[in-house]
Every structure is written in structure tokens, then in C-alpha cells.
Design an enzyme around this catalytic site. Structure first.
Site, short mmCIF file in Angstrom:
data_model
loop_
_atom_site.label_atom_id
_atom_site.label_comp_id
_atom_site.label_asym_id
_atom_site.label_seq_id
_atom_site.Cartn_x
_atom_site.Cartn_y
_atom_site.Cartn_z
N HIS A 18 -14.69 -15.99 -6.01
CA HIS A 18 -13.27 -16.35 -6.07
C HIS A 18 -12.43 -15.19 -5.54
CE1 HIS A 18 -12.71 -13.93 -9.66
NE2 HIS A 18 -13.52 -14.67 -10.40
N HIS A 21 -13.14 -11.55 -6.66
CA HIS A 21 -14.25 -10.87 -5.98
C HIS A 21 -13.84 -10.51 -4.54
CE1 HIS A 21 -16.28 -13.92 -8.73
NE2 HIS A 21 -16.52 -12.76 -9.31
N CYS A 127 -22.97 -9.70 -27.04
CA CYS A 127 -22.21 -10.71 -26.29
C CYS A 127 -23.06 -11.16 -25.12
CB CYS A 127 -20.87 -10.16 -25.80
SG CYS A 127 -20.10 -11.30 -24.61
N LYS A 285 -5.25 -16.11 -16.19
CA LYS A 285 -6.57 -15.53 -16.00
C LYS A 285 -7.42 -16.48 -15.14
CE LYS A 285 -10.41 -14.07 -18.71
NZ LYS A 285 -11.46 -14.36 -19.38
N LYS A 288 -13.18 -20.66 -14.87
CA LYS A 288 -13.70 -21.98 -14.53
C LYS A 288 -13.08 -23.05 -15.41
CE LYS A 288 -18.30 -21.43 -13.87
NZ LYS A 288 -19.69 -21.71 -14.17
N1 MSP Z 1 -22.74 -8.02 -12.04
C1 MSP Z 1 -21.73 -7.22 -12.62
C2 MSP Z 1 -21.50 -5.96 -11.80
C3 MSP Z 1 -22.69 -5.10 -11.63
S1 MSP Z 1 -22.35 -3.75 -10.60
C4 MSP Z 1 -23.67 -2.77 -10.78
C5 MSP Z 1 -20.43 -7.99 -12.69
N2 MSP Z 1 -20.31 -9.02 -11.84
S2 MSP Z 1 -19.03 -9.96 -11.71
O1 MSP Z 1 -19.43 -11.03 -10.82
O2 MSP Z 1 -18.51 -10.32 -12.97
O3 MSP Z 1 -17.98 -9.10 -10.91
C6 MSP Z 1 -17.07 -8.27 -11.56
C7 MSP Z 1 -16.19 -7.66 -10.51
O4 MSP Z 1 -15.60 -8.69 -9.68
C8 MSP Z 1 -14.99 -6.89 -11.03
O5 MSP Z 1 -15.31 -5.58 -11.41
C9 MSP Z 1 -14.09 -6.94 -9.81
O6 MSP Z 1 -14.54 -6.07 -8.83
C10 MSP Z 1 -14.27 -8.36 -9.33
N3 MSP Z 1 -13.38 -9.28 -10.04
C11 MSP Z 1 -13.76 -10.36 -10.78
N4 MSP Z 1 -12.63 -10.99 -11.21
C12 MSP Z 1 -11.54 -10.33 -10.79
C13 MSP Z 1 -10.16 -10.53 -10.92
N5 MSP Z 1 -9.66 -11.54 -11.58
N6 MSP Z 1 -9.35 -9.62 -10.33
C14 MSP Z 1 -9.81 -8.57 -9.61
N7 MSP Z 1 -11.12 -8.35 -9.49
C15 MSP Z 1 -12.00 -9.21 -10.05
O7 MSP Z 1 -19.56 -7.62 -13.44
#
Ligand code: MSP
Length: 602
Positions: A18, A21, A127, A285, A288
Site C-alpha cells: 500500500h 510501503h 502479540c 490509519k 484492511k
Molecule cells: N517485516 C517487517 C520489517 C522487517 S525489516 C528487517 C515489517 N514489515 S511491514 O510490512 O509491516 O512493513 C513495515 C514498514 O512499512 C514500516 O516500517 C514502513 O517503512 C512501511 N509502512 C507501513 N505502513 C506505513 C504507513 N502507514 N506509513 C508510512 N510507512 C508505512 O514491519
């Protein structure tokens, strides 16, 4: 020039990419591209965190028996999204790859050999969303602050990592390296957390079916975070990373656990970890369950990769939280990309084409303007070295704004009539501004910048090209084309909506299919005899690719009854069957009980 190794988090594959990311990935990409343009030896790594229990759940939910096949299909989806967004990663790591498993085992053994991994029993609140243990103090109203769910009480025999041992060394490192964790607020957060004392953490899990086995103990899997962080060690020759870009949700893993693992293993620590803020969508926020997950691919298709990249970088001051809305994206496209940048560039280039036969005129550069702009470029460079991407882009747009003002103030379209030299001087300075914009926008909007380079008939090879007014008289430019199409202002909601009276003009009724047959010589059309209550009608519907005639007889369908008759392949259709359509083809609307034929649909 130096080496520059930059990473994004590796994302979970239980869900689709999304804009959150995309935000992290686009910013890392712009920085990677900028360093490449400076001549640095860049390695940009992104990828996927596939060994999570969430992968297994998601695969099962979607009916996959072969979990790896599910992971492969998700990897294709993520990769294709990054290709659409012009992400220029040098490698794409997936934690189910053997090369990664090997690195994980190697580091696990190395830390074990240092005496920092030991066996013990763990009991605590777990969690499942975070795949991490929490203490009561971490929770808000007894719930995980991220997932808002109640953690489970878990007791397991696990391997532990001596995190507690590294608290002092870590604090010292953070103190001695003020840039290590950025921005400062995050650094303070981490320091306060460490000061409260660190506990050893369990780094394996029992009773899990998916993940990397602890060597010689198939009952134990390596904890997904311990596994995932090690992805960053993939390009060995580039380690240590110059910067890990992450968001604030995962700072403890990156700023406490990861550096401690590296300290234990005797490896260098990353130089910087930058944790940016979180994006909301229309103020909410991203989730899904709220149904507000925006697919970046949809945005790229609608607005182009460059516009999406520009918006993501420009909208939020890097490090702060921010909001995504299509209305503000459209406003930035219209007001900044089209009206300021596109307008300036186009005015200058069409002027050269129309008034100087596409040849940059003889003239004198405005030295004061040159000095001012080159100072701005220096500032952009400083900002980018400090990872202040949004501010850097803002500064680039200030050059475009300044260009418009300058063009407007020297009025070359008037000067050309009486003082041709004045017009030529103005244009010579302006075309150099256009070139500086072209070079400096290359890392941010690679497609638009390439288009612009073609119009300028230059090749962008090095960032230093942004630091000189080196387009000289006599240079012949290419054909100017508008860079950004302005969107028509969305009509007010009143104009878009229809009244209930207007809806009432549609006579929609339930019909029962009495008979159905193929229309001869047509692949698509079926002819239906339909009972509409008071009358029978013949309908022709383009559904033969999905429905056999016998599937339809007896069905209650939905018919637009007051549509003008139309002849299709020689058969007159007296109304229209209503159906929905998606990638899988058409699906006819039917009622969920046998409603009386002729009933009105409202
Ligand atoms: N798999 C772990 C990360 C492991 S790194 C060794 C993880 N994955 S995640 O798919 O949840 O991705 C988290 C990351 O996605 C956040 O740290 C950020 O970089 C990005 N984001 C996810 N949602 C976001 C927002 N709503 N806003 C900005 N960045 C976001 O955690």
C-alpha cells in the site's frame, strides 16, 4: 566518490503493498538514484519478509496448500508494484531464499559461539501481529499499541539472546554517534527505552511450521525478527549500511536488537537509521478492515509514477507523520507540477523554438541569478546528504518558481520586439535554469526528467551538471512537449450526484428467464425470453462467454426495462440485463429469493 548502501524494511507478504510501503520505498529510491548520479557506488536493497507466521495464515486463508507458491505469487505482486513505481533496487531479497537462510544460520552460530545465545524457558505476553513479547508496561489498556489486540500468554522453551549485555555499549554508541538514530525524537525514545533496562529476548519459537530451523533442532524455528534483520547483511562487500530507512513502528527492532546482534557478532553497526513517520489515508490509519488500503499501482495508472513519487516525497516533511488524500495529490499535480514546473519549462522551450528557431540565442547570463541558483543547488545537496528529501524537493520547486518569476519580470515576448538582446539574455539564463531542474529532478521523477532531457537535447550523466550554467548559445534543443497534463478540476459534489427523481427515470424490474439460446454466429450474445410480469420480452445479452443458455433458465434477473430497443446481430433487444464485470468476466445480477417477475427495483 564513496559507497552508499541503503535499505528499506523487508515487507510482510500477508498483505498487498500500500502507499505506506510505497512511501518508504520511493524515498529510499530517490536517495539511491541521487547517490548514483553523484557517482557513488550504490547498493539499494529491498525485499520481503516471508518467514512470518502471518505468511502461513494468509496462504491458508487464500486456499494455498503450497505455502512457497503463495510466497512466490506475492513476490511477483510486490516486485511488479515496485517496477511500476520506477524503483531501482539493485537486489530483491526474499527470506525464503537459500542465500538468506545461510546468512541467518551463520550469524546465529556466530552469536552462539560468543556465548550470547542460551537455552531457557520463556513465559510472557505475546502479540501475534508483532510476533514479539511485550511487558504489561508496553501495553495500552492491556492491548498491543500497534494491533489493538490482547496479547496471548505464552510459555515456551527457547533460545535466548543476551540483549541485556549490550545496553551500555549501545548507549555509548548512540551518544558518540549523534547521527546514528534520526530524527532526534526517535533517538530520545530509544535512549529512554534502553535506560529503563534491557531484558534478554527469546530468539527462537517452538511449535511453528514455517520459518528457518535452528540447526539440529527442527522443533525450534528462528524468531522471524532475528531472521529478518539479517537480510541487511546480504551484500557483504557493502556492509555496513549507510542508512536503513524504516518507519517509527519498528525502531526498537532496528535500533536496539539489530545493533546488539551486530555487536555480539563483532560486525560494524549501520551508520544511520532513519525512522520516518506514518501516513494516514484521508485522516485514518491504513488498515484492511477499514477498507482504505490504496494500491500504489492504481495511483500510478491514474496519475503516472512520477506524480505519485513527487506527491509522496513532497507532501510530508520527512520524519513527520502525514496524510494521503487523492484531492491533495491532484492539487499538487495541478498547482505545482503543471502550473509551476511544467509551465516554466514549456514557456522557455517553446520560446526558443518559436522565436530563435530552436537554437539557444547569443546573450549574457545573469550572474546574480546564477549565483542565487547555484547556492540553492548547494543547499539541495546538503539537504540530501542529511536525508531531508522533502525539503530538498521543495527547494528544487523553488527554482522553478523563481524561474517563472524571472521569465515574467523580463517579459521576453515584449522585449523581443524592441530589445532583442534583452530577450536573448533572459532566455539564456532561463534555459540553464530548466537544465538545472532537469538534472536535480532526475532522482525524484526519473521519467519526467528523461522527457525533459530529450527536449533540452542533453544527457544527464552526473549531478555536477546541476552546478553549472553550461548550456551555451548555439545549442539546439529538441521538440518541447508538455510534461504534466493538468487535471480538470473535479466537479463539485452536487454536479456529480444525481437526484432521486433522476434515478426514478430508470425502470428496473425483475424478470424470470423462460428460455435462452445462443444468437447464431455470435460468440458473445445470448437471446433470452423473459417474463416481466405483465408482459414477455426478448433480451439480447453479451454473456455467452460466461453462461450457457441452460444455466439461465428459471433465474430471476435484473432488467432495465425502459431502454430504447436496439438490434444486435439481427435480433431486437427490448431492454437490458444488468451484470457486473471484473477481470474474471461478467457476473449477472440475480435476486436472493424468487421475487415475483415484474417487481420494481429501487
Ligand atoms: N517485516 C517487517 C520489517 C522487517 S525489516 C528487517 C515489517 N514489515 S511491514 O510490512 O509491516 O512493513 C513495515 C514498514 O512499512 C514500516 O516500517 C514502513 O517503512 C512501511 N509502512 C507501513 N505502513 C506505513 C504507513 N502507514 N506509513 C508510512 N510507512 C508505512 O514491519
Amino acid at each position: 566518490m564513496g559507497k552508499f548502501y541503503i535499505t528499506t524494511p523487508i515487507y510482510y507478504i500477508n498483505s498487498v503493498p500500500h502507499i505506506g510501503h510505497a512511501y518508504t520505498t520511493v524515498i529510499a529510491d530517490a536517495l539511491a538514484r541521487w547517490h548514483r548520479l553523484r557517482g557513488d557506488d550504490v547498493f539499494f536493497l529491498t525485499g520481503l519478509d516471508e518467514n512470518s507466521a502471518k505468511t502461513l495464515e494468509a496462504a491458508k486463508e487464500r486456499g494455498f496448500k503450497d505455502i512457497q507458491a503463495y510466497a512466490d505469487s506475492m513476490a511477483n505482486l510486490w516486485l511488479s508494484t515496485w517496477r511500476l513505481l520506477e524503483i531501482s533496487n539493485d537486489d530483491f531479497i526474499r527470506t525464503t531464499q537459500e542465500r538468506h537462510r545461510k546468512n541467518v544460520i551463520e550469524l546465529f552460530e556466530r552469536i552462539r559461539s560468543k556465548g550470547d545465545i542460551y537455552k531457557g524457558t520463556y513465559e510472557g505476553l505475546y502479540c501475534e501481529g508483532c510476533e514479539a513479547y511485550y511487558t504489561e508496561a508496553d501495553l495500552i489498556d492491556g492491548k498491543c499499541p500497534l494491533h489493538l489486540t490482547r496479547p496471548k500468554w505464552l510459555k515456551e522453551e527457547n533460545y535466548f539472546f543476551r540483549l541485556s549485555k549490550y545496553a551500555d555499549a549501545l548507549l555509548k554508541h548512540i551518544e558518540e554517534n549523534p547521527d546514528f538514530i534520526q530524527p532526534e525524537a526517535r533517538r530520545n525514545e530509544v535512549v529512554n527505552f534502553i535506560k529503563q533496562g534491557l531484558k534478554d529476548i527469546s530468539v527462537t519459537r517452538q511449535n511453528q511450521q514455517w520459518g528457518i530451523d535452528v540447526p539440529g533442532e527442527p522443533g525450534q524455528k528462528i524468531w522471524v525478527w532475528f531472521d529478518a534483520l539479517i537480510n541487511y547483511l546480504l551484500p557483504k562487500k557493502y556492509w555496513p549500511a549507510d542508512v536503513h530507512i524504516i518507519a517509527k513502528d519498528i525502531i526498537r527492532f532496528h535500533c536496539i536488537i539489530w545493533p546488539s546482534m551486530l555487536l555480539s557478532a563483532g560486525l560494524e553497526l549501520p551508520k544511520r537509521i532513519f525512522a520516518h513517520g506514518f501516513l494516514t489515508v484521508e485522516g485514518q490509519k491504513i488498515s484492511k478492515s477499514l477498507g482504505n488500503v490504496i494500491d500504489p499501482a492504481y495511483l500510478v495508472e491514474k496519475y503516472s509514477a512520477d506524480v505519485v513519487r513527487y506527491f509522496l516525497i513532497r507532501e510530508v516533511s520527512f520524519g513527520q507523520d502525514g496524510n494521503f488524500s487523492e484531492a491533495s495529490l491532484e492539487a499538487r499535480l495541478n498547482d505545482e507540477l503543471a502550473d509551476i514546473l511544467g509551465n516554466f519549462v514549456h514557456r522557455v522551450l517553446t520560446f526558443i523554438r518559436d522565436r530563435f528557431n530552436s537554437r539557444v540565442p547569443e546573450g549574457k547570463v545573469d550572474r546574480k541569478l546564477e549565483e542565487e541558483i547555484l547556492q540553492r543547488v548547494e543547499k539541495i545537496e546538503r539537504l540530501l546528504l542529511e536525508l531531508k528529501v522533502s525539503q530538498a524537493l521543495d527547494e528544487i520547486m523553488a527554482i522553478a518558481r523563481r524561474g517563472n518569476e524571472y521569465f515574467q519580470s523580463c517579459k521576453p515576448w515584449e522585449a523581443i520586439k524592441k530589445e532583442k538582446e534583452k530577450a536573448a539574455d533572459c532566455i539564456l539564463s532561463c534555459v540553464n535554469l530548466v537544465k538545472i531542474l532537469c538534472v536535480s529532478l532526475t532522482p525524484f521523477m526519473p521519467e519526467a526528467a528523461a522527457k525533459l532531457a530529450k527536449q533540452l537535447a542533453i544527457e544527464v550523466k552526473h549531478w555536477n551538471q546541476a552546478k553549472a550554467f553550461d548550456i551555451r548559445p548555439g545549442h539546439v534543443i529538441g521538440e518541447p512537449v508538455a510534461l504534466f497534463a493538468k487535471l480538470k478540476k473535479a466537479e463539485g459534489p452536487k454536479e456529480k450526484l444525481i437526484s432521486i427523481e433522476e434515478f426514478g427515470k430508470l425502470d428496473i424490474r425483475i424478470g424470470r428467464v423462460l428460455a435462452a439460446e445462443r444468437v447464431p454466429k455470435s460468440k458473445k450474445l445470448l437471446k433470452l425470453e423473459v417474463d416481466l410480469g405483465r408482459e414477455k420480452r426478448t433480451l439480447v445479452a453479451g454473456i455467452a462467454e460466461k453462461y450457457a443458455p441452460e444455466d439461465l433458465v428459471g433465474k430471476n434477473i435484473v432488467v432495465l426495462a425502459n431502454l430504447e430497443p436496439a438490434k444486435l446481430m439481427g435480433v431486437t433487444s427490448e431492454g437490458m440485463l444488468l451484470a457486473a464485470e471484473d477481470e474474471a468476466g461478467v457476473s449477472i445480477l440475480v435476486t436472493d429469493r424468487p421475487v415475483k417477475p415484474g417487481s420494481k427495483v429501487r
